[in-house]
Motif scaffolding. Sequence first.
Motif, PDB file in Angstrom:
ATOM      1  N   VAL A  14      -7.703  51.116  18.008  1.00  0.00           N
ATOM      2  CA  VAL A  14      -8.088  51.880  19.153  1.00  0.00           C
ATOM      3  C   VAL A  14      -7.216  53.267  19.073  1.00  0.00           C
ATOM      4  CG1 VAL A  14      -8.176  52.466  21.653  1.00  0.00           C
ATOM      5  CG2 VAL A  14      -8.758  50.057  20.511  1.00  0.00           C
ATOM      6  N   ILE A  15      -7.586  54.331  19.029  1.00  0.00           N
ATOM      7  CA  ILE A  15      -6.700  55.339  18.881  1.00  0.00           C
ATOM      8  C   ILE A  15      -7.064  56.394  20.313  1.00  0.00           C
ATOM      9  CG2 ILE A  15      -6.399  57.588  17.770  1.00  0.00           C
ATOM     10  CD1 ILE A  15      -7.173  56.608  15.277  1.00  0.00           C
ATOM     11  N   SER A  91      -8.383  65.271  15.583  1.00  0.00           N
ATOM     12  CA  SER A  91      -9.835  65.369  15.318  1.00  0.00           C
ATOM     13  C   SER A  91      -9.653  65.900  13.947  1.00  0.00           C
ATOM     14  CB  SER A  91     -10.318  66.371  16.412  1.00  0.00           C
ATOM     15  OG  SER A  91      -9.731  67.385  16.326  1.00  0.00           O
ATOM     16  N   ARG A  92     -10.939  65.674  13.315  1.00  0.00           N
ATOM     17  CA  ARG A  92     -11.139  65.934  11.848  1.00  0.00           C
ATOM     18  C   ARG A  92     -11.223  67.565  11.758  1.00  0.00           C
ATOM     19  NH1 ARG A  92     -12.762  61.443   9.105  1.00  0.00           N
ATOM     20  NH2 ARG A  92     -13.298  59.835  10.546  1.00  0.00           N
ATOM     21  N   ASP A  96      -9.098  73.665  11.073  1.00  0.00           N
ATOM     22  CA  ASP A  96     -10.237  73.610  10.023  1.00  0.00           C
ATOM     23  C   ASP A  96      -9.478  72.739   9.031  1.00  0.00           C
ATOM     24  OD1 ASP A  96     -12.241  74.242   8.640  1.00  0.00           O
ATOM     25  OD2 ASP A  96     -11.374  75.697   7.447  1.00  0.00           O
ATOM     26  N   GLY A  97      -9.059  71.518   9.226  1.00  0.00           N
ATOM     27  CA  GLY A  97      -8.426  70.448   8.312  1.00  0.00           C
ATOM     28  C   GLY A  97      -7.222  70.974   7.526  1.00  0.00           C
ATOM     29  N   LEU A 107      -8.503  54.543  10.522  1.00  0.00           N
ATOM     30  CA  LEU A 107      -8.642  54.035  11.698  1.00  0.00           C
ATOM     31  C   LEU A 107      -9.657  54.474  12.575  1.00  0.00           C
ATOM     32  CD1 LEU A 107      -4.842  53.725  12.937  1.00  0.00           C
ATOM     33  CD2 LEU A 107      -6.238  52.138  11.541  1.00  0.00           C
ATOM     34  N   GLN A 108      -9.949  55.885  12.494  1.00  0.00           N
ATOM     35  CA  GLN A 108     -11.285  56.613  13.104  1.00  0.00           C
ATOM     36  C   GLN A 108     -12.588  55.825  12.504  1.00  0.00           C
ATOM     37  OE1 GLN A 108      -9.701  60.348  12.334  1.00  0.00           O
ATOM     38  NE2 GLN A 108      -9.408  60.665  14.728  1.00  0.00           N
ATOM     39  N   ASP A 109     -12.667  55.477  11.144  1.00  0.00           N
ATOM     40  CA  ASP A 109     -13.743  55.268  10.647  1.00  0.00           C
ATOM     41  C   ASP A 109     -14.070  53.692  10.761  1.00  0.00           C
ATOM     42  OD1 ASP A 109     -14.040  57.687   9.376  1.00  0.00           O
ATOM     43  OD2 ASP A 109     -13.167  57.309   7.564  1.00  0.00           O
ATOM     44  N   LYS A 110     -13.057  53.028  11.008  1.00  0.00           N
ATOM     45  CA  LYS A 110     -13.112  51.672  11.229  1.00  0.00           C
ATOM     46  C   LYS A 110     -12.909  50.994  12.454  1.00  0.00           C
ATOM     47  CE  LYS A 110     -11.145  50.706   6.556  1.00  0.00           C
ATOM     48  NZ  LYS A 110     -10.055  50.066   5.800  1.00  0.00           N
TER      49      LYS A 110
END
Length: 363
Positions: A14-15, A91-92, A96-97, A107-110
């Motif tokens: 959890v983020i 945030s991704r 602009d990364g 963590l965000q992906d899972k």
Amino acid sequence: RSSVLIRDVWLHAVIAMAFLYRLACGLFACMLGFSMVSCSDAAGIIADAAAPRSSVAQGPASPISEMKSTVRTRPNIVFLVVESTDGRAWSRNYQDGAVDLPHIRSLQDKGVEFNSHYANAPVCCPSRATFWSGRHAHNIPHSQRNSNIFVSGAWNNYEGLPPNFTKRMDQILEQVGYNVKMSGKFDWTTGAHSENVHLNAWTMYARFPYNLSASPGGWTDETGCVDEGEIASGGSSGASGSVHKDDWDILQSTVSWIRQNASLDPRPFFVYQGMSIVHPPYRTNKYWYDRVDQSKIVVPEWTDLDQMHPCDFQSSMLKGCLPPESSAGEFYTVKHRLHIRTVYLAMVAEFDAMVGEYIKAGD
């Protein structure tokens, strides 16, 4: 009970991010568990245990006793708090990364990411007091330390949980059978800058005379805002040579605790580390500074002093963010602002590496 099931076999993540008053005391909460679990179930560990006794008095058993009987099925939890970060930094598409955050991205992906919420309080200590206790800032009754006057809440950084408070999140989890490890920065009873915020509670809007052309620019009750952005030589992807050695030392001790207890203790664990990174002063190593793509950074504008909202102007002055005229030219340049933003993102990237060490400990 509605829930979202975490798909990964061992990782429950959890983020949660909070953008606090002008980056004064940001919180990044990263909760890692090492079993398949629903989000509502994980939250229920604390919510049910904190329920008033009167609400469960007529039931056959208390929530705490029920949870003790099933504690072996509960997830392990790692809870990390990082300071002074803009919640958007995770945030991704932020800047602009401009910097890679591979461990936070995993963590965000899972897991589950919460990106639409507010902190309960806009300053450090009351905010910490709220998320550790589950109470609103205005509902933390206690007697002030010096005056012994009873107050109903924690209103500024001088106030927090009373020292004898016994229902913090970690205390509740320990009651229900968790093996608890607390490390790093706490600040839930009283925060830093305590003297000046105690004074500020009475003098915030007093019309004190000031002279912006004098050093350090008006009058201040804090120091360190006019930051040069230190870049130390060397550094690495880990602890070696880091200017944030204290955080790394605590991390290594805590990760070692996880590895030892995960294999020896049958109880689930709750691990907490409070980080000092990304809190000012802004400092990093060249290793991390070079990993930020400056061409992607959008440099924020600096509003002319006579165009600032009066509260922004006063807060900037009180925090020492208005340099004297003799040094103001360099401070307000785009080059300097780009440099400070780069150091800030480099510190965010180093925190990501710290997150990675905790992830490795669960593999």
